[in-house]
Structures are given as C-alpha cells and as structure tokens.
Design a protein around this motif. Structure first.
Motif, PDB file in Angstrom:
ATOM      1  N   ARG A 165      -5.108  73.144  19.009  1.00 37.44           N
ATOM      2  CA  ARG A 165      -6.461  72.837  19.481  1.00 37.44           C
ATOM      3  C   ARG A 165      -7.382  72.522  18.307  1.00 37.44           C
ATOM      4  N   SER A 166      -8.226  71.543  18.522  1.00 39.50           N
ATOM      5  CA  SER A 166      -9.198  71.068  17.530  1.00 39.50           C
ATOM      6  C   SER A 166      -8.540  70.327  16.365  1.00 39.50           C
ATOM      7  N   GLN A 167      -7.226  70.104  16.423  1.00 33.11           N
ATOM      8  CA  GLN A 167      -6.538  69.295  15.408  1.00 33.11           C
ATOM      9  C   GLN A 167      -6.183  67.942  16.024  1.00 33.11           C
ATOM     10  N   LYS A 210       6.688  66.620  31.581  1.00 30.19           N
ATOM     11  CA  LYS A 210       6.244  65.977  30.347  1.00 30.19           C
ATOM     12  C   LYS A 210       4.735  66.099  30.165  1.00 30.19           C
ATOM     13  N   GLU A 211       3.988  66.033  31.237  1.00 33.01           N
ATOM     14  CA  GLU A 211       2.529  66.190  31.133  1.00 33.01           C
ATOM     15  C   GLU A 211       2.182  67.600  30.656  1.00 33.01           C
ATOM     16  N   PHE A 212       2.909  68.604  31.158  1.00 30.87           N
ATOM     17  CA  PHE A 212       2.647  69.965  30.685  1.00 30.87           C
ATOM     18  C   PHE A 212       3.027  70.097  29.217  1.00 30.87           C
ATOM     19  N   ALA A 227       1.380  70.880  23.699  1.00 34.48           N
ATOM     20  CA  ALA A 227       1.400  70.448  22.297  1.00 34.48           C
ATOM     21  C   ALA A 227      -0.020  70.309  21.759  1.00 34.48           C
ATOM     22  N   LEU A 228      -0.907  69.738  22.548  1.00 33.22           N
ATOM     23  CA  LEU A 228      -2.300  69.586  22.133  1.00 33.22           C
ATOM     24  C   LEU A 228      -3.007  70.928  22.056  1.00 33.22           C
ATOM     25  N   VAL A 248       3.224  62.045  15.870  1.00 32.69           N
ATOM     26  CA  VAL A 248       3.442  63.485  16.041  1.00 32.69           C
ATOM     27  C   VAL A 248       3.683  63.813  17.507  1.00 32.69           C
ATOM     28  N   ILE A 249       2.918  63.193  18.385  1.00 28.83           N
ATOM     29  CA  ILE A 249       3.054  63.473  19.821  1.00 28.83           C
ATOM     30  C   ILE A 249       4.418  63.029  20.331  1.00 28.83           C
TER      31      ILE A 249
END
Length: 230
Positions: free
Chosen positions: A164-166, A152-154, A159-160, A172-173
């Motif tokens: 990137r930069s959004q 889940k951490e990966f 997802a982030l 959403v997460i």
C-alpha cells in the motif's frame, strides 16, 4: 502465493495444478525428483507439495537435500498410511503430511496453515479506509459491500494492498500476479485494473486505486479525496 508441485502421476498433478490455479495461485510442476529439486533450489516458493514416490530421486532424498539450504514449507503426499512412513517424512524435514486420496479443501487449508507458520509476522488482514481484505479467506469487503472478485482480481488487489502507498509498475504486477513476463505493449494489466476498479469503486465512494501516469498503480487512501467524498 507461488507453489511447486512435485508429482509424477499425471492425473493427480493436473488436478492439483488446476485447482490451485483456480484459487489464484501461481503453480509450477515437476514430474520427477531431479527436476523438482532443481526448481526448489533455484526458485523462491511459498510452499511445495511433494510426493514421496518419484522417479530419479524419491521425495525423502529430495527433502533431505532441500533442507541443507532451504526452509521452504513442504507438504508430503503418499499412498502409504503407515506411522513409520509419516515419521520418516516429518523427520526428513516435511512440515505436514497427507495420505492419498485426500480432500483438495484439506490440502488447501494445510497449505495456508504452513505458510502462515513460516511467515508469522506477515499480516493476514489489511484495511485501507473502508476496504477490508482477508488474505487467508481470500475475501474483500468495502464497507458492508462484499467485492465479488475473480481469483486473479483478488490476487491483483492483494499485491497492491501488501505494498500500500507504493507504486507498482506493470512489470512488477505481471510478474507478481501472473508469474509471466508479458510484452510491455500488452494491455492485460490495464484491462485487469479497469475491471478491479469497477468493482472496488462505486459512484460516490472514495477512490483508492490510483493510476500514476508513466509509472504504474498505487492503492492508498488520499486525504484530499477522502475529504471530497465526505
């Protein structure tokens, strides 16, 4: 990735669902062809694992109907190892074919391969500063240090990084990583972010994972923080 398993044999379905979930994938399951087709037509899946012998509607019929409007990658499963059966499955629109019993590792590798073919322009490797993420191998490193992440951490990091930069909101997460609409008062996202940050950012390293108060979280290299770190 979000996957759909259409398999009526409980032991096989449970084995696949458990194994793929442990790899960080979001998994839906149908135990008959009618429900499987409904899910496949009404949801966006990265790939489908489809058994040929199903109650209600067999896998070949399902495959042919699905291909009238959907191009979701499909791996077909069957207990029959006849060339004609494989040709029929591929002719109906399947992307790959596995004969039972099969290796879970082989299924995993084939799933990754058909998804890559379906999304040829999507990056499989992402670099942000000294952070390197391999989306296929599900491996992340920071400089020479490998990040020891849970599945889940990966998925959260990926997802982030993909955006990137959004700024990603908690809503959403949770939908992207857990495929569940959590109550907005839950702290599951905060806990996951805190654990990821503890592994991603050691003392003295440039901050990459930022909290934007009232909005969410963003993964990016900010020039001012990179300068301070150097």
């Amino acid at each position: 990735m979000r996957l759909l398993i259409i398999e009526d044999e409980p032991k096989t379905a449970g084995y696949l669902s458990r194994g793929l979930s442990e790899q960080g994938y979001s998994v839906d399951h149908a135990d008959n062809g009618v429900d499987g087709l409904r899910l496949a037509m009404n949801n966006d899946y990265d790939a489908i694992v489809l058994d040929i012998m199903l109650p209600g509607m067999d896998g070949l019929q399902l495959m042919q109907t699905l291909r009238t409007s959907r191009d979701t990658p499909v791996i077909m499963l069957t207990a029959r190892d006849q060339v004609d059966d494989r040709l029929r499955g591929l002719g109906a629109g399947a992307d790959d074919y596995l004969v039972k019993p099969f290796s879970f590792l082989e299924l995993l590798a084939r799933l990754q391969a058909i998804v890559r073919r379906a999304r040829p322009h999507e990056a499989t490797q992402i670099q942000i500063g000294d952070l390197f993420i391999d989306l296929v191998a599900r491996r992340a490193t920071r400089g020479s240090r490998r990040l020891n992440l849970t599945a889940k951490e990966f998925s959260l990091l990926a997802a982030l990084a993909r955006r990137r930069s959004q700024i990603l909101s908690k809503t959403v997460i949770t939908e992207t990583v857990w495929d569940i609409n959590f109550d907005t008062n839950t702290n599951v996202v905060e806990v996951a972010i805190r654990r990821l940050r503890s592994k991603l950012e050691y003392p003295g390293e440039t901050k990459l994972l930022h909290t934007v108060r009232g909005m969410g979280y963003v993964l990016e290299l900010r020039e001012e923080e990179a300068s301070e770190a150097s």
